[in-house]
Design a protein around this motif. Structure first.
Motif, PDB file in Angstrom:
ATOM      1  N   PHE A   1      36.215 -36.545 -23.008  1.00  0.00           N
ATOM      2  CA  PHE A   1      35.188 -35.737 -22.339  1.00  0.00           C
ATOM      3  C   PHE A   1      35.839 -34.939 -21.218  1.00  0.00           C
ATOM      4  O   PHE A   1      36.563 -35.500 -20.387  1.00  0.00           O
ATOM      5  CB  PHE A   1      34.108 -36.638 -21.722  1.00  0.00           C
ATOM      6  CG  PHE A   1      33.311 -37.438 -22.723  1.00  0.00           C
ATOM      7  CD1 PHE A   1      32.074 -36.985 -23.156  1.00  0.00           C
ATOM      8  CD2 PHE A   1      33.794 -38.636 -23.216  1.00  0.00           C
ATOM      9  CE1 PHE A   1      31.338 -37.726 -24.079  1.00  0.00           C
ATOM     10  CE2 PHE A   1      33.069 -39.388 -24.127  1.00  0.00           C
ATOM     11  CZ  PHE A   1      31.836 -38.927 -24.552  1.00  0.00           C
ATOM     12  N   ASP A   2      35.600 -33.638 -21.203  1.00  0.00           N
ATOM     13  CA  ASP A   2      36.060 -32.829 -20.076  1.00  0.00           C
ATOM     14  C   ASP A   2      34.883 -32.449 -19.181  1.00  0.00           C
ATOM     15  O   ASP A   2      35.006 -31.643 -18.264  1.00  0.00           O
ATOM     16  CB  ASP A   2      36.788 -31.568 -20.553  1.00  0.00           C
ATOM     17  CG  ASP A   2      35.908 -30.686 -21.430  1.00  0.00           C
ATOM     18  OD1 ASP A   2      34.714 -30.985 -21.579  1.00  0.00           O
ATOM     19  OD2 ASP A   2      36.435 -29.690 -21.976  1.00  0.00           O
TER      20      ASP A   2
ATOM     21  N   VAL B   1      28.170 -39.242 -18.578  1.00  0.00           N
ATOM     22  CA  VAL B   1      27.163 -40.006 -17.829  1.00  0.00           C
ATOM     23  C   VAL B   1      25.851 -40.105 -18.603  1.00  0.00           C
ATOM     24  O   VAL B   1      25.119 -41.089 -18.479  1.00  0.00           O
ATOM     25  CB  VAL B   1      26.949 -39.394 -16.429  1.00  0.00           C
ATOM     26  CG1 VAL B   1      25.755 -40.016 -15.716  1.00  0.00           C
ATOM     27  CG2 VAL B   1      28.205 -39.570 -15.591  1.00  0.00           C
ATOM     28  N   SER B   2      25.548 -39.110 -19.424  1.00  0.00           N
ATOM     29  CA  SER B   2      24.306 -39.158 -20.204  1.00  0.00           C
ATOM     30  C   SER B   2      24.278 -40.373 -21.137  1.00  0.00           C
ATOM     31  O   SER B   2      23.199 -40.854 -21.518  1.00  0.00           O
ATOM     32  CB  SER B   2      24.124 -37.871 -21.014  1.00  0.00           C
ATOM     33  OG  SER B   2      25.091 -37.791 -22.061  1.00  0.00           O
TER      34      SER B   2
ATOM     35  N   PHE C   1      37.923 -37.603 -19.164  1.00  0.00           N
ATOM     36  CA  PHE C   1      37.631 -39.015 -19.413  1.00  0.00           C
ATOM     37  C   PHE C   1      37.898 -39.374 -20.875  1.00  0.00           C
ATOM     38  O   PHE C   1      37.674 -38.560 -21.769  1.00  0.00           O
ATOM     39  CB  PHE C   1      36.156 -39.313 -19.082  1.00  0.00           C
ATOM     40  CG  PHE C   1      35.742 -38.897 -17.705  1.00  0.00           C
ATOM     41  CD1 PHE C   1      35.859 -39.780 -16.634  1.00  0.00           C
ATOM     42  CD2 PHE C   1      35.247 -37.620 -17.458  1.00  0.00           C
ATOM     43  CE1 PHE C   1      35.476 -39.402 -15.356  1.00  0.00           C
ATOM     44  CE2 PHE C   1      34.864 -37.230 -16.186  1.00  0.00           C
ATOM     45  CZ  PHE C   1      34.982 -38.121 -15.125  1.00  0.00           C
ATOM     46  N   GLU C   2      38.370 -40.601 -21.069  1.00  0.00           N
ATOM     47  CA  GLU C   2      38.576 -41.124 -22.421  1.00  0.00           C
ATOM     48  C   GLU C   2      37.725 -42.379 -22.589  1.00  0.00           C
ATOM     49  O   GLU C   2      37.869 -43.334 -21.833  1.00  0.00           O
ATOM     50  CB  GLU C   2      40.050 -41.466 -22.668  1.00  0.00           C
ATOM     51  CG  GLU C   2      40.909 -40.254 -22.930  1.00  0.00           C
ATOM     52  CD  GLU C   2      42.281 -40.637 -23.475  1.00  0.00           C
ATOM     53  OE1 GLU C   2      42.510 -41.850 -23.688  1.00  0.00           O
ATOM     54  OE2 GLU C   2      43.098 -39.729 -23.681  1.00  0.00           O
TER      55      GLU C   2
ATOM     56  N   ALA D   1      34.828 -45.867 -18.769  1.00  0.00           N
ATOM     57  CA  ALA D   1      35.615 -44.625 -18.783  1.00  0.00           C
ATOM     58  C   ALA D   1      35.434 -43.852 -17.480  1.00  0.00           C
ATOM     59  O   ALA D   1      36.392 -43.305 -16.925  1.00  0.00           O
ATOM     60  CB  ALA D   1      35.190 -43.765 -19.975  1.00  0.00           C
ATOM     61  N   LEU D   2      34.200 -43.822 -16.986  1.00  0.00           N
ATOM     62  CA  LEU D   2      33.889 -43.085 -15.754  1.00  0.00           C
ATOM     63  C   LEU D   2      34.644 -43.669 -14.565  1.00  0.00           C
ATOM     64  O   LEU D   2      35.379 -42.960 -13.859  1.00  0.00           O
ATOM     65  CB  LEU D   2      32.385 -43.143 -15.506  1.00  0.00           C
ATOM     66  CG  LEU D   2      31.874 -42.475 -14.223  1.00  0.00           C
ATOM     67  CD1 LEU D   2      31.990 -40.953 -14.338  1.00  0.00           C
ATOM     68  CD2 LEU D   2      30.419 -42.876 -13.953  1.00  0.00           C
ATOM     69  N   PHE D   3      34.495 -44.976 -14.351  1.00  0.00           N
ATOM     70  CA  PHE D   3      35.051 -45.585 -13.148  1.00  0.00           C
ATOM     71  C   PHE D   3      36.555 -45.806 -13.240  1.00  0.00           C
ATOM     72  O   PHE D   3      37.228 -45.922 -12.209  1.00  0.00           O
ATOM     73  CB  PHE D   3      34.314 -46.885 -12.823  1.00  0.00           C
ATOM     74  CG  PHE D   3      32.885 -46.655 -12.417  1.00  0.00           C
ATOM     75  CD1 PHE D   3      32.552 -45.665 -11.503  1.00  0.00           C
ATOM     76  CD2 PHE D   3      31.865 -47.418 -12.962  1.00  0.00           C
ATOM     77  CE1 PHE D   3      31.233 -45.441 -11.121  1.00  0.00           C
ATOM     78  CE2 PHE D   3      30.539 -47.203 -12.596  1.00  0.00           C
ATOM     79  CZ  PHE D   3      30.223 -46.213 -11.677  1.00  0.00           C
TER      80      PHE D   3
END
Length: 601
Positions: free
Chosen positions: A196-197, A203-204, A181-182, A220-222
């Protein structure tokens, strides 16, 4: 024992195994092997006209084997959790897991014979001739067996599971665990990009005190899930089709959700009443979200802000371990001296591993090895208020097990929908006690945290299940596309939040991020059930006071020996009616009013 002087430290496992490398332990394992072999030789005794007394004797023999296996396996796992860096502990876990699996396969014939080898009349005769504590357990086995297929068909399904649904779930897990994620975050005139790998680290940040960071984390997550929605969505479609084909077309369940309901030993009517009550009470949490926006000094809460802390200036009060122990014990003692006595036993027998140390498993749990053995509790105690709540939660599990200690191991564990009853109830008792001694600001923070948790464990989980019901119907009856499923989820969010929360388009892809939809369809309502049940029970306690206590303890003492509806009805609680579940929402509403009353004027 002076509980106030307790210090955080390791547990004592010598009551299970004194020396895992000694001859005594090897003799113990050899005795299990000999008992398994002796039981295998009784296969020929299984027949249609088998007397109930003979069946009972075999069941007791089987329970004796499983108790011994549980002691050996329980010791291995508890020792490993205390020090996961130990090669010896890891090797023992592997050995015990292998032994347990092999023994289970060799003993499986007894269970299969009872489920499929007996006709209805002889099964009913044996069940009626058994002690009362076993009857519901055996009836449920036969109920599940009604949906079983022939042995050759079951073997085909088991074989295809490996390369079918099981393989699809593995692909989903492998894909999503490998996502990178970026996150883009503006800092003044600069845009900072963080990579983030690890999904959990990203998510935190949705609980960050920084609104921009919360939004950036969700986006970034979605973004990654949307990018992969073609494959992830098709995996879900195929899992749903397989679930429907096997569950309804082949096994004859009434609906896709009924497959899970029967496994949980709940009637469809009960689950429907629960979900209907949740749907009708969406306004309760909508009121909270409006209040939370005010506390965060926002005109309207965004979905990005749902789990935002309302303050970053928590007092940081620390509890010594002895103080935490006595606070929890005093809480239990005010409710019931008997409950306090059970909790004291866990401490006095040194069945608690509470200290934080390198190599120890994180988190917390309660493990019951056998009904006759005081449960073991693992904590990572750091003195925070949340750690005291965790202590109460896990000791609630221990008390639940100890109250059911007179039951055989086969029926001593509470079914999934009731498994969190004592733990969450214990937390609520503690929180009421802590709140009475807090400042106004501290009470406000604790209340907000509680209501956040109530939303996450009740309403959010119920709406997950409502989405699943709609999605399974849309795929099974109308061959819904991935975009159509996304529209269904968007409508689900709109109903859940109303006009209390601004939901941006990113969240319409959240459904492919929920692993329970893939791993265990219709599992999520169990969270709603368990937590709302406790709120309803707690409301009854507040209304009735002391007369409620023995009825509550009787519910816990029943373990897994009773069907939930029947057990609770004996205590005057009809969980098939929406009115029962409404009591829980009434308590949530009361807490929201308390929170609003604490706000600065």
């Amino acid at each position: 024992m002076n509980f106030a002087a307790l210090k955080a430290g390791p547990w004592d496992l010598s009551g299970l195994v004194r020396n895992p490398a000694g001859a005594e332990f090897e003799q113990f394992l050899a005795s299990i092997e000999s008992k398994v072999k002796a039981f295998e030789e009784k296969r020929a005794a299984l027949r249609q006209d088998m007397p109930a007394s003979e069946f009972e004797a075999m069941l007791h023999e089987l329970e004796g084997i499983y108790e011994k296996l549980s002691v050996a396996s329980g010791y291995a796992h508890l020792r490993y959790y205390a020090d996961t860096s130990s090669n010896e502990a890891s090797a023992l876990v592997t050995r015990m897991d292998k032994m347990s699996a092999e023994a289970g396969n060799r003993l499986l014939f007894f269970d299969l014979w009872f489920k499929k080898g007996l006709d209805e009349q002889d099964a009913a005769r044996i069940i009626d001739g058994m002690p009362v504590v076993y009857r519901e357990y055996l009836r449920h086995k036969r109920l599940v067996a009604k949906h079983a297929l022939t042995e050759p068909e079951e073997r085909i399904i088991n074989t295809l599971e490996v390369t079918g649904t099981g393989a699809l779930v593995k692909i989903y897990d492998k894909m999503t665990s490998g996502f990178e994620f970026e996150m883009s975050l503006k800092r003044g005139k600069k845009t900072v990009v963080k990579k983030f790998d690890n999904k959990e680290k990203l998510v935190s940040l949705v609980r960050s005190a920084n609104p921009a960071e919360r939004e950036a984390a969700y986006r970034a997550l979605f973004a990654v899930y949307k990018k992969n929605s073609g494959v992830l969505g098709e995996i879900y479609q195929n899992i749903v089709v397989e679930w429907r084909n096997e569950g309804m077309s082949m096994r004859g369940y009434r609906s896709p959700a009924s497959v899970r309901n029967v496994a949980n030993n709940l009637d469809d009517q009960t689950v429907e009443a629960l979900l209907s009550a949740c749907r009708k009470n969406s306004r309760v949490f909508q009121e909270y979200f409006r209040e939370k926006a005010r506390l965060l000094d926002m005109k309207k809460l965004r979905r990005f802000d749902l789990y935002a802390p309302i303050s970053t200036s928590r007092s940081g009060k620390k509890f010594a371990y002895g103080k935490a122990a006595t606070t929890v014990l005093d809480t239990f003692g005010d409710f019931s001296p008997h409950v306090r006595g059970l909790a004291e036993r866990v401490f006095s027998e040194r069945h608690v591993d509470s200290a934080m140390r390198r190599g120890k498993r994180g988190g917390a749990f309660c493990h019951t090895v056998s009904p006759s053995i005081t449960p073991y509790v693992l904590l990572n105690f750091d003195g925070r208020t949340r750690d005291v709540s965790t202590l109460a939660h896990e000791f609630g599990h221990a008390i639940h097990s100890m109250l059911a200690a007179k039951l055989p191991i086969t029926v001593s564990h509470a079914p999934l929908p009731l498994a969190e009853t004592a733990s969450v109830f214990s937390e609520m008792l503690l929180n009421e006690r802590l709140m009475a001694k807090m400042s106004k600001k501290e009470r406000q923070l604790l209340l907000a945290e509680q209501i956040d948790d109530m939303y996450a464990t009740i309403m959010r989980q119920a709406y997950f299940t409502l989405f699943e019901i709609d999605a399974h119907a849309a795929i099974g009856e109308k061959n819904a596309t991935i975009d159509q499923l996304t529209e269904i989820y968007s409508r689900n969010l709109n109903e859940q939040f109303g006009d209390s929360v601004a939901v941006s388009s990113e969240f319409s892809w959240e459904w492919i991020y929920i692993p329970h939809f893939y791993h265990t369809p219709f599992y999520c309502y169990a969270y709603s059930f368990g937590n709302l049940l406790v709120l309803s029970l707690y409301q009854q306690y507040r209304l009735q006071g002391e007369p409620f206590v023995p009825r509550y303890l009787d519910i816990l003492a029943a373990g897994g020996s009773r069907k939930p509806e029947e057990l609770l009805k004996e205590s005057g609680l009809d969980i098939t009616k929406e009115e029962f579940w409404q009591q829980g929402f009434d308590l949530v509403s009361e807490k929201i009013q308390q929170l609003k009353g604490l706000a600065p004027k």
